[in-house]
Design an enzyme around this catalytic site. Structure first.
Site, mmCIF file in Angstrom:
data_model
loop_
_atom_site.group_PDB
_atom_site.id
_atom_site.type_symbol
_atom_site.label_atom_id
_atom_site.label_comp_id
_atom_site.label_asym_id
_atom_site.label_seq_id
_atom_site.Cartn_x
_atom_site.Cartn_y
_atom_site.Cartn_z
ATOM 1 N N HIS A 60 -56.939 45.211 -30.541
ATOM 2 C CA HIS A 60 -55.455 45.203 -30.195
ATOM 3 C C HIS A 60 -54.564 46.130 -29.351
ATOM 4 C CE1 HIS A 60 -55.834 44.009 -34.740
ATOM 5 N NE2 HIS A 60 -57.567 44.942 -34.453
ATOM 6 N N SER A 88 -41.620 46.987 -2.297
ATOM 7 C CA SER A 88 -39.695 46.295 -3.203
ATOM 8 C C SER A 88 -39.619 46.906 -1.726
ATOM 9 C CB SER A 88 -40.044 47.291 -4.399
ATOM 10 O OG SER A 88 -38.484 47.904 -4.333
ATOM 11 N N LYS A 91 -43.438 51.416 -4.397
ATOM 12 C CA LYS A 91 -44.158 50.164 -4.517
ATOM 13 C C LYS A 91 -45.648 49.204 -4.255
ATOM 14 C CE LYS A 91 -43.103 49.123 -8.237
ATOM 15 N NZ LYS A 91 -41.930 48.687 -9.656
ATOM 16 N N GLU A 121 -49.316 38.436 -11.367
ATOM 17 C CA GLU A 121 -47.800 38.081 -12.427
ATOM 18 C C GLU A 121 -47.875 36.552 -11.893
ATOM 19 O OE1 GLU A 121 -44.813 40.921 -12.172
ATOM 20 O OE2 GLU A 121 -46.136 41.705 -11.164
ATOM 21 N N LYS A 144 -48.046 10.501 -12.722
ATOM 22 C CA LYS A 144 -49.666 10.622 -11.411
ATOM 23 C C LYS A 144 -48.816 12.681 -11.559
ATOM 24 C CE LYS A 144 -48.213 6.509 -10.326
ATOM 25 N NZ LYS A 144 -47.485 5.805 -9.773
HETATM 26 N N1 ARG Z 1 -44.936 2.071 -8.927
HETATM 27 C C1 ARG Z 1 -45.329 1.930 -10.454
HETATM 28 C C2 ARG Z 1 -46.446 3.134 -11.317
HETATM 29 O O1 ARG Z 1 -46.494 3.822 -10.218
HETATM 30 C C3 ARG Z 1 -47.231 0.761 -9.710
HETATM 31 C C4 ARG Z 1 -47.489 -0.116 -11.596
HETATM 32 C C5 ARG Z 1 -45.891 -1.070 -11.057
HETATM 33 N N2 ARG Z 1 -46.026 -1.914 -11.942
HETATM 34 C C6 ARG Z 1 -45.914 -2.704 -12.409
HETATM 35 N N3 ARG Z 1 -44.992 -4.266 -12.988
HETATM 36 N N4 ARG Z 1 -44.254 -2.567 -12.456
HETATM 37 O O2 ARG Z 1 -46.725 3.448 -12.223
#
Ligand code: ARG
Length: 469
Positions: free
Chosen positions: A155, A276, A282, A289, A324
């Site tokens: 705590h 600072s 500081k 952080e 991605k």
């Molecule tokens: N640019 C697309 C992606 O990153 C690649 C695959 C695209 N395939 C499709 N059937 N449009 O997912």
């Protein structure tokens, strides 16, 4: 005109083209894309689907493109939606007809899947390396400061004295489990989707096991639809990153506290602090952080992908293009934060006296004083009450337990003898807890050697992984 020019009479407008593109983020997987294309072409030639000459021309062209991307001379074209198109159109421009044969028996759907799987594996290796760097630092600090005692907290109130090394090793084990999680994420990505084509596989006699071997995949995806449409291995990676960021964030929270004037347990190196613009005195723990703060975006990356995936019918959907950026961000963030925290720990100064001074405050010896009575036959509950009353007395008279006279102790219980003072020293209290996993001197020594053993095992596992690449 796009690759599908045959079916269309006009292209999308410029803004929409940009909206639909993934080229910018795909650049991070350019090398993986080319590696996979080279393996695909080699397999096509081995199977007699394209000629050896075409394959050689493709291979040379791809090697050249890989190099030009590496040294920044590649001419990116905004008309290319993604890395697959950018590489293929450049290849065709460079080598002509053979370039147009590369896409035989392949779709961008299995191409993007193979690229991300290769990328995920590479990212895992990078993260595992950073993890070991941090763990080396934790081991070094734990070893260097063996014997130093600080207050242990529950705590955020003083609880019982512990060794600083024990506290540091607690984090060591958290990051050891993170290593395992990251390694498992790497295993999850270790399946080859190539050959799945758009979703249904293909009539070309592709040798899928051969591309798996060429690309270093342990498995070949057994279902073409699953191969092109799932991204669960990226979720595994993001989850592993999230947990490790959570551990870093907790450690950073402690660094922030410990470096405050109130605690004064550590002094961060100037090279890991900022000043600072207005307050000349500081010295701020900015990087601790910032790491704590960046944890939020990594959790966000995980949540974003979970949400993107949840409503998708089989098989490929363009939504998957969104999968991605998050894992890349999560992995880069964790990698950077892990390295920064390792540097911060490696260079900080540990203020042993401040830790010891605090370890004496807050009645941290109370449990041991109660144990003292219990070991002499008093029921523990009774002992707990007696010591509780002594603590109350001390609080009311602004004393510590160590300030009480033997007479005062004896008044509370006749079982108290001279030797109770032994149980009032925080170092003594910490050092004698020597069951497995405890904070005692021998126990921590044993823990350290177990930690080192585990480190050696993990670094061997990482060597194995890196040599497979
Ligand atoms: N640019 C697309 C992606 O990153 C690649 C695959 C695209 N395939 C499709 N059937 N449009 O997912």
């Amino acid at each position: 005109m796009a690759l599908w020019g045959g079916r269309f009479t006009k292209g999308v407008d410029a803004f929409t083209q940009e909206f639909g593109a993934s080229l910018e983020i795909d650049k991070a997987m350019a090398q993986q894309d080319i590696k996979a294309s080279r393996a695909h072409a080699k397999m096509l030639a081995k199977q007699g689907i394209i000629s050896k000459e075409d394959q050689q021309a493709i291979d040379q062209g791809l090697v050249h493109i890989a190099q030009s991307i590496k040294d920044g001379t590649f001419k990116w074209n905004v008309d290319d939606e993604d890395i697959h198109m950018a590489v293929e159109s450049e290849l065709t421009q460079e080598i002509g007809a053979p370039g147009e044969r590369l896409h035989t028996g392949r779709s961008r759907n299995d191409q993007v899947a193979v690229d991300i799987r290769l990328l995920a594996k590479d990212l895992c290796v990078e993260l595992l390396q950073a993890n070991l760097v941090l763990r080396t630092t934790l081991l070094n600090q734990a070893e260097k400061y063996q014997g130093v005692v600080m207050p242990g907290y529950t705590h955020l109130q003083h609880a019982q004295p512990v060794q600083f090394s024990h506290h540091v090793l607690a984090y060591y084990w958290m990051f050891t489990r993170d290593f395992k999680r990251l390694h498992e994420a790497c295993d999850a990505a270790d399946t080859n989707p190539l050959g799945a084509a758009a979703l249904a596989g293909t009539t070309y006699p592709l040798d899928r096991a051969y591309t798996s071997e060429l690309l270093g995949f342990a498995h070949t995806a057994p279902n073409s639809m699953d191969a092109v449409s799932d991204r669960d291995y990226l979720l595994d990676l993001e989850y592993a990153c999230s947990v490790s960021m959570m551990h870093l964030s907790r450690l950073c929270e402690e660094i922030v506290l410990w470096s405050s004037t109130e605690f004064g347990f550590i002094t961060l190196s100037d090279s890991y602090s900022t000043g600072s613009s207005i307050m000349p005195q500081k010295k701020n723990p900015d990087f601790a952080e910032l790491t704590r703060g960046k944890t939020g975006r990594v959790y966000g990356d995980l949540m974003a992908l979970l949400t993107t995936m949840k409503g998708l019918p089989l098989a490929y959907n363009k939504d998957l293009q969104e999968c991605k950026e998050g894992p890349l961000d999560a992995a880069h963030t964790l990698s950077d934060c892990t390295r920064v925290v390792a540097g911060m720990l490696d260079t900080m100064q540990v203020n042993e006296e401040a830790m010891l001074r605090q370890a004496k405050l807050g009645f941290t010896a109370a449990t041991d004083v109660a144990d003292y009575l219990a070991k002499k036959g008093l029921p523990f509950r009774e002992a707990h009450r007696i010591v509780g009353e002594l603590v109350l007395y001390c609080e009311q008279h602004h004393k510590g337990l160590e300030d009480l006279t033997l007479e005062k102790f004896k008044k509370a219980s006749p079982l108290f003898e001279e030797d109770v003072t032994r149980d009032l020293d925080p170092r003594g209290i910490a050092y004698v807890r020597n069951i497995y996993g405890a904070t005692g001197d021998k126990a921590v020594e044993q823990q350290l050697s177990e930690a080192k053993e585990r480190f050696d095992k993990d670094s061997e596992a990482l060597d194995d992984l890196s040599s497979q690449k």
